[in-house]
Write an enzyme that holds these catalytic residues in place. Structure first.
Site, PDB file in Angstrom:
ATOM      1  N   LYS A  45       0.825  -1.207   0.000  1.00  0.00           N
ATOM      2  CA  LYS A  45       0.000   0.000   0.000  1.00  0.00           C
ATOM      3  C   LYS A  45       0.862   1.261   0.000  1.00  0.00           C
ATOM      4  O   LYS A  45       1.988   1.262   0.501  1.00  0.00           O
ATOM      5  CB  LYS A  45      -0.921  -0.040   1.227  1.00  0.00           C
ATOM      6  CG  LYS A  45      -2.071   0.939   1.227  1.00  0.00           C
ATOM      7  CD  LYS A  45      -2.990   0.665   2.426  1.00  0.00           C
ATOM      8  CE  LYS A  45      -4.123   1.654   2.534  1.00  0.00           C
ATOM      9  NZ  LYS A  45      -5.028   1.351   3.667  1.00  0.00           N
ATOM     10  N   SER A 100      -9.974   1.566   2.914  1.00  0.00           N
ATOM     11  CA  SER A 100      -9.068   2.427   2.168  1.00  0.00           C
ATOM     12  C   SER A 100      -8.051   1.672   1.319  1.00  0.00           C
ATOM     13  O   SER A 100      -7.355   2.265   0.493  1.00  0.00           O
ATOM     14  CB  SER A 100      -8.313   3.332   3.151  1.00  0.00           C
ATOM     15  OG  SER A 100      -7.496   2.560   4.024  1.00  0.00           O
ATOM     16  N   SER A 118     -10.297  -1.731   6.481  1.00  0.00           N
ATOM     17  CA  SER A 118      -9.693  -1.198   5.251  1.00  0.00           C
ATOM     18  C   SER A 118      -9.269  -2.241   4.232  1.00  0.00           C
ATOM     19  O   SER A 118      -9.321  -1.985   3.029  1.00  0.00           O
ATOM     20  CB  SER A 118      -8.479  -0.330   5.608  1.00  0.00           C
ATOM     21  OG  SER A 118      -8.828   0.703   6.485  1.00  0.00           O
TER      22      SER A 118
END
EC number: 6.3.5.7
Length: 471
Positions: free
Chosen positions: A64, A141, A165
């Site tokens: 990420k 996210s 997330s």
């Protein structure tokens, strides 16, 4: 060049071209390492002694955008950090490389991991790859991480999970998303959102892939004081061995059968419960009424922690700079207004409000009390002890729920609706317990259905073993 390396070069080139093509529409990647870098990594690994154990040998892994890497910028998808180049690799990145994994690149996310749509002003929006016209939400996210798996761009993707997330996007695209127990994996080198909630998250096509990555990352780290020590891990493992038992009991929280849940999601939940019964598992209803307040508590506590964590991004200590020559206070205030996105600014304002002297006793302090009540509520249902709470226990091994109220929605769906999408997932972060979302067929609209399975704190291995029977 030998035929061996010549063939390897062709394979890398073909794979690289395929990745670029697959990601063109969904935009799961924010950066990708060069084909030369990938080839050199393949060659370097191939030269290692055969007896050297490499559980992730030649596996392409993405991480990420909020995880530090030396070879790519680490921006947290924010204009505030758009030029930040980390001088070191995060602990998890080092572990992945040592295990033979090859870092393909970085994945898209909501700015500073604050959001549920994986959109930002720096890289744009990631879309759901399972929908042909690509106009559906991928979740967030860590939406880029899940999208990269669904698009067959990488073997596994490592992100963060603060309030669902990694699991929400995984449920939306039909892959596996895992949030380990708090403290199992080092967060050194992962940009913080809310320290008491943040965990590293893992996405892969199946539980086997998730487990393989988890085993590589699950170890102590002196750089992270919240990461469990070797002694603590050994103690827990030995205690769990003494208390292991059969038959396995599954808990179904009747409080979570709420009106907001789509009827088709309820049907699939009941279908999975029937599958459990047909496989010989004991299923019983349990009560988790306080956990329904998890979203409200999360908004209060996580935003407050974010207010503290993001204070350093003031363009003086860290962050992008404005050209104007002002006093330091004006520079910091103006730059934060200019470089931070609307969602981040909103959450920071709410966090500051809950920490204000006149509000902290009514908001933040009470939220902490309710959070503890949620932890105790989970603990009293599980058979295994949590080792952090000395309370009466129940007789449940795993808790099974849907991963969401409803499936992925069109991109234009109002954000007020989207903010409820991770309601089923936040309680696990609140309690610090492990949780995995696995795919379970499709809904009537053709989109994936996700089932969440939770276990007692630090019972991660048994959770993955159980979930592996179904995904």
């Amino acid at each position: 060049m030998s035929n061996k390396y010549n063939n390897l070069l062709k394979e890398v080139a073909a794979k690289y071209a395929s990745i670029i093509l697959n990601d063109a529409k969904i935009k799961s990647l924010t950066s990708i390492n060069s084909a030369e870098y990938l080839y050199d990594s393949f060659v370097e690994i191939s030269k290692l002694p055969l007896e050297k154990k490499l559980p992730l040998k030649w596996k392409l892994i993405t991480v990420k955008e909020n995880i530090c890497t030396k070879t790519n910028l680490t921006t947290a998808a924010s204009n505030m950090l758009k030029d930040y180049n980390s001088p070191f690799d995060a602990s998890i990145v080092e572990s992945l490389k040592k295990a033979g994994g090859i870092i393909l690149g970085k994945t898209n996310m909501d700015e500073f991991a604050m959001g549920v749509k994986s959109e930002n002003n720096l890289f744009g929006r990631t879309v759901n790859p399972v929908v042909k016209d690509s106009n559906y939400d991928v979740g967030g996210s860590s939406g880029g991480a899940a999208a990269a798996i669904a698009a067959d761009i990488c073997y596994a993707s490592v992100g963060s999970d603060t309030g669902g997330s990694i699991r929400l996007p995984a449920a939306y695209v039909g892959c596996v998303g895992f949030k380990p127990s708090f403290g199992r994996i080092s967060r050194y080198g992962m940009l913080a959102f809310a320290n008491s909630f943040d965990t590293v998250g893992i996405a892969a096509n199946n539980v086997k892939g998730v487990t393989k990555v988890f085993n590589v990352l699950d170890h102590p780290d002196i750089n992270d004081s919240t990461c469990l020590t070797k002694e603590a891990r050994y103690f827990v493992k030995e205690q769990h061995k003494k208390l292991s038992r059969k038959p396995i009991k599954i808990g179904i929280p009747i409080d979570w059968n709420v009106s907001e849940t789509h009827p088709n999601v309820l049907d699939k939940w009941n279908e999975f419960i029937s599958l459990l019964k047909s496989n010989g598992y004991l299923v019983q209803e349990i009560q988790l009424p306080i956990s329904l307040y998890a979203n409200s508590v999360y908004s209060t506590m996580a935003y407050a922690e974010a207010t503290s964590n993001l204070a350093k991004y003031n363009t003086i200590a860290f962050g992008n700079c404005l050209d104007e020559k002002f006093e330091e206070e004006i520079i910091s205030s103006t730059a934060r207004s200019f470089f931070l996105g609307d969602e981040v600014k909103k959450r920071l304002l709410l966090g500051a409000y809950s920490l204000a002297r006149m509000n902290s006793s009514d908001l933040f302090s009470k939220a902490r009390y309710v959070r503890r009540a949620i932890q105790l509520e989970f603990n009293k249902n599980f058979f295994l002890p949590s080792f952090s709470v000395d309370d009466p226990r129940g007789d449940i091994d795993f808790i099974v729920t849907p991963s969401f109220f409803n499936s992925s929605q069109p991109i234009e769906t109002p954000s007020s609706y989207s903010h409820l999408s991770d309601t089923m997932l936040v309680p696990a972060n609140m309690a610090g317990i492990p949780s995995v979302s696995i795919p379970f067929g499709t809904l009537n609209n053709g989109l994936p259905m996700g089932i969440q399975i939770m276990a007692q704190y630090l019972n991660d291995e048994d959770l993955l073993s159980f979930a592996g029977q179904f995904a």
